[in-house]
Design an enzyme around this catalytic site. Sequence first.
Site, PDB file in Angstrom:
ATOM      1  N   CYS A   1     -11.290   3.277  -0.684  1.00 15.95           N
ATOM      2  CA  CYS A   1      -9.987   3.750  -0.222  1.00 15.95           C
ATOM      3  C   CYS A   1      -9.674   2.978   1.047  1.00 15.95           C
ATOM      4  CB  CYS A   1     -10.044   5.251   0.067  1.00 15.95           C
ATOM      5  SG  CYS A   1      -8.565   5.885   0.882  1.00 15.95           S
TER       6      CYS A   1
ATOM      7  N   ASP B   1       0.877  -1.178   0.000  1.00 15.25           N
ATOM      8  CA  ASP B   1       0.000   0.000   0.000  1.00 15.25           C
ATOM      9  C   ASP B   1       0.910   1.222   0.000  1.00 15.25           C
ATOM     10  OD1 ASP B   1      -2.380   1.610   0.313  1.00 15.25           O
ATOM     11  OD2 ASP B   1      -1.812   1.894   2.393  1.00 15.25           O
TER      12      ASP B   1
ATOM     13  N   HIS C   1      -8.402   3.677   3.748  1.00 14.90           N
ATOM     14  CA  HIS C   1      -8.634   4.330   5.041  1.00 14.90           C
ATOM     15  C   HIS C   1     -10.111   4.406   5.432  1.00 14.90           C
ATOM     16  CE1 HIS C   1      -4.552   5.504   4.289  1.00 14.90           C
ATOM     17  NE2 HIS C   1      -4.473   6.249   5.363  1.00 14.90           N
TER      18      HIS C   1
HETATM   19  N1  DGL Z   1      -4.068   3.807   0.064  1.00 15.20           N
HETATM   20  C1  DGL Z   1      -4.727   4.874  -0.651  1.00 15.20           C
HETATM   21  C2  DGL Z   1      -5.978   4.310  -1.354  1.00 15.20           C
HETATM   22  O1  DGL Z   1      -6.515   3.284  -0.979  1.00 15.20           O
HETATM   23  C3  DGL Z   1      -5.110   6.025   0.269  1.00 15.20           C
HETATM   24  C4  DGL Z   1      -3.916   6.837   0.719  1.00 15.20           C
HETATM   25  C5  DGL Z   1      -3.189   7.500  -0.443  1.00 15.20           C
HETATM   26  O2  DGL Z   1      -3.728   8.447  -1.038  1.00 15.20           O
HETATM   27  O3  DGL Z   1      -2.097   7.050  -0.738  1.00 15.20           O
HETATM   28  O4  DGL Z   1      -6.422   4.890  -2.302  1.00 15.20           O
END
Ligand code: DGL
Length: 265
Positions: free
Chosen positions: A185, A11, A187
Site C-alpha cells: 500500500c 493514485d 502509505h
Molecule cells: N493508495 C492506496 C493503495 O496503495 C491506499 C489508499 C486508498 O485506500 O485509497 O492501496
Amino acid sequence: MDRNSSIGVFDSGIGGLTVMKEIAALMPDESLVYLGDTARVPYGTRSADTVKRYSFECARFLIQHNIKLLVIACNTASAVSLEDIRSSLDIPVIGVIEPGARAAVRSAANRRVGVIGTEATINSGAYVKAIKAIDSSVEVDGFACPLFVPLVEEGLTEGDIPYLAAKKYLGAMSEKGIDALVLGCTHYPLLKSVIAEVLPDVTLIDSAVETARAVKESLQADSMLNSGESQRQVRYFVTDSPERFVAVGERFLGKKIIDISKVEL
Ligand code: DGL
C-alpha cells in the site's frame, strides 16, 4: 509524444507521492505529472468495479497530458485495473504489484512471503497471483491493515499508536516464519520503522523503490529516457481542494509542492 514528454502518475490520493518521490530521485531529468483523486480517496474500501471506473477516469485524464508512460502508483488500483488499462492504452503502463512481487521473491530465502495492503488489494489476490507467477513454490500470506492508511494521513507514523496497531495486525505474522513482507500500500513505507520494530527479522519490501526501477528499465528499453536538454517540469493535479494535499504531501515528498491545480475528472 516523444522522449521529453512527461511520465504520468496517479493514485487515489497522496500516497502515490511515495512512488513519485522514488521516480524523481532515480530519474532527475524526467518531467512528471501527478494526479491524486483526493475527492474519492480511499479506494481500498471500495468494490473492484468502482475502483476500476475511477482508475480509468484517472488514466484518461493523464493521457490528455501527452504522457509517454503511465504509472498506477496505487496498489488498490493496480490490483484491480492494471490489466484492463494496459490493454486499452498504447503506451507502457506500470503498476506497483509486479515490481513489489519480484523484489519479494528475490528476498525470500525460505520461500515464505507476507503481503499487507488495503482490503481491496488483499481480497483481489493480485499479489499472491503475481508472486506465484514468478515462483510457484513461494508461500504467500496476505493480510489487510485498514487502520494504517488513516494513521499515516493523520501524520501518526511513529510512537505508541502506530506501534500498537502494527502489533495487533502483524504480531501473528512473526510466528509464520516469513522472510519478506511486501508493504503493499502506498502509505505503508511511512510506517516502516514501527513495522520493523514488530518484525525485526523480516525484510520489508517497499514497492515504491522497485516501481521506480521498473519505470526506468521500461523507458531505457524503449529509448524513451528524457534527453536532459530541457528543464524538468513537475505538475500536480487533485480532485479536491489542494490545501490538505500540499500540507501532507510536502511531508511525504520532503519538498515543496508548487505547481498544483484542482480538476474535475
Ligand atoms: N493508495 C492506496 C493503495 O496503495 C491506499 C489508499 C486508498 O485506500 O485509497 O492501496
